[in-house]
Design a protein around this motif. Structure first.
Motif, mmCIF file in Angstrom:
data_model
loop_
_atom_site.group_PDB
_atom_site.id
_atom_site.type_symbol
_atom_site.label_atom_id
_atom_site.label_comp_id
_atom_site.label_asym_id
_atom_site.label_seq_id
_atom_site.Cartn_x
_atom_site.Cartn_y
_atom_site.Cartn_z
ATOM 1 N N HIS A 1 -0.983 -9.072 26.827
ATOM 2 C CA HIS A 1 -1.213 -10.420 27.356
ATOM 3 C C HIS A 1 -1.589 -10.268 28.828
ATOM 4 C CE1 HIS A 1 0.645 -12.295 23.772
ATOM 5 N NE2 HIS A 1 1.370 -11.180 23.775
ATOM 6 N N VAL B 1 -5.549 -7.364 21.322
ATOM 7 C CA VAL B 1 -4.689 -6.872 20.247
ATOM 8 C C VAL B 1 -5.287 -5.617 19.628
ATOM 9 C CG1 VAL B 1 -3.646 -9.104 19.705
ATOM 10 C CG2 VAL B 1 -5.728 -8.419 18.523
ATOM 11 N N TRP C 1 1.197 -4.086 15.322
ATOM 12 C CA TRP C 1 0.227 -4.474 16.345
ATOM 13 C C TRP C 1 0.749 -4.074 17.725
ATOM 14 C CZ3 TRP C 1 -3.435 -8.590 14.959
ATOM 15 C CH2 TRP C 1 -3.140 -9.281 13.788
ATOM 16 N N ALA D 1 -0.016 -5.862 21.390
ATOM 17 C CA ALA D 1 -0.706 -6.982 22.041
ATOM 18 C C ALA D 1 -0.500 -6.876 23.542
ATOM 19 C CB ALA D 1 -0.154 -8.314 21.534
ATOM 20 N N GLU E 1 -5.666 -12.267 25.489
ATOM 21 C CA GLU E 1 -4.800 -11.378 24.725
ATOM 22 C C GLU E 1 -5.667 -10.332 24.034
ATOM 23 O OE1 GLU E 1 -1.484 -11.389 21.112
ATOM 24 O OE2 GLU E 1 -2.506 -13.246 21.632
#
Length: 115
Positions: free
Chosen positions: A111, A63, A107, A109, A61
């Motif tokens: 993945h 971020v 944020w 993110a 991940e």
């Protein structure tokens, strides 16, 4: 305008928007989902991870803090502070906790390798 992660309605996503009266609940919204990758927008309002419930996932991940600030603890890797514009890669399998977020923190993110 809501995000349309399935791509059915091509629209412009305002990643920096905050809804009036959003409250203190942390929000998670998929911006885009494709095989093996998911991009998620998170809005935190001072939210942290409970000490007994770390995040542990089977994929990487990445971020990025778009607005606000955050602090994370990564098992075996220590503490990390992120200001607006700073990013961090959380490797697959690493237990991690969000120990601080400014109110609000936005944020992004990504993945990578999520089933």
């Amino acid at each position: 305008m809501p995000f349309h992660p399935d791509g059915a309605n091509a629209s412009i996503a305002d990643l920096m928007r905050l809804s009036p009266g959003e409250g203190q609940d942390e929000r998670f919204e998929d911006v885009l989902r494709r095989p093996g990758v998911r991009i998620e927008r998170i809005v935190s309002h001072g939210n942290v991870t409970p000490p007994h419930a770390p995040y542990v996932q089977g994929w990487d991940e990445w971020v990025l803090v778009l607005q606000g600030a955050a602090e994370l603890r990564l098992e075996g890797l220590g503490e990390r502070k992120l200001a607006a514009g700073e990013a961090l890669l959380i490797p697959a399998g690493v237990a991690h906790w969000v120990t601080y977020t400014a109110d609000p923190t936005i944020w992004l993110a990504v993945h990578i390798g999520e089933p």
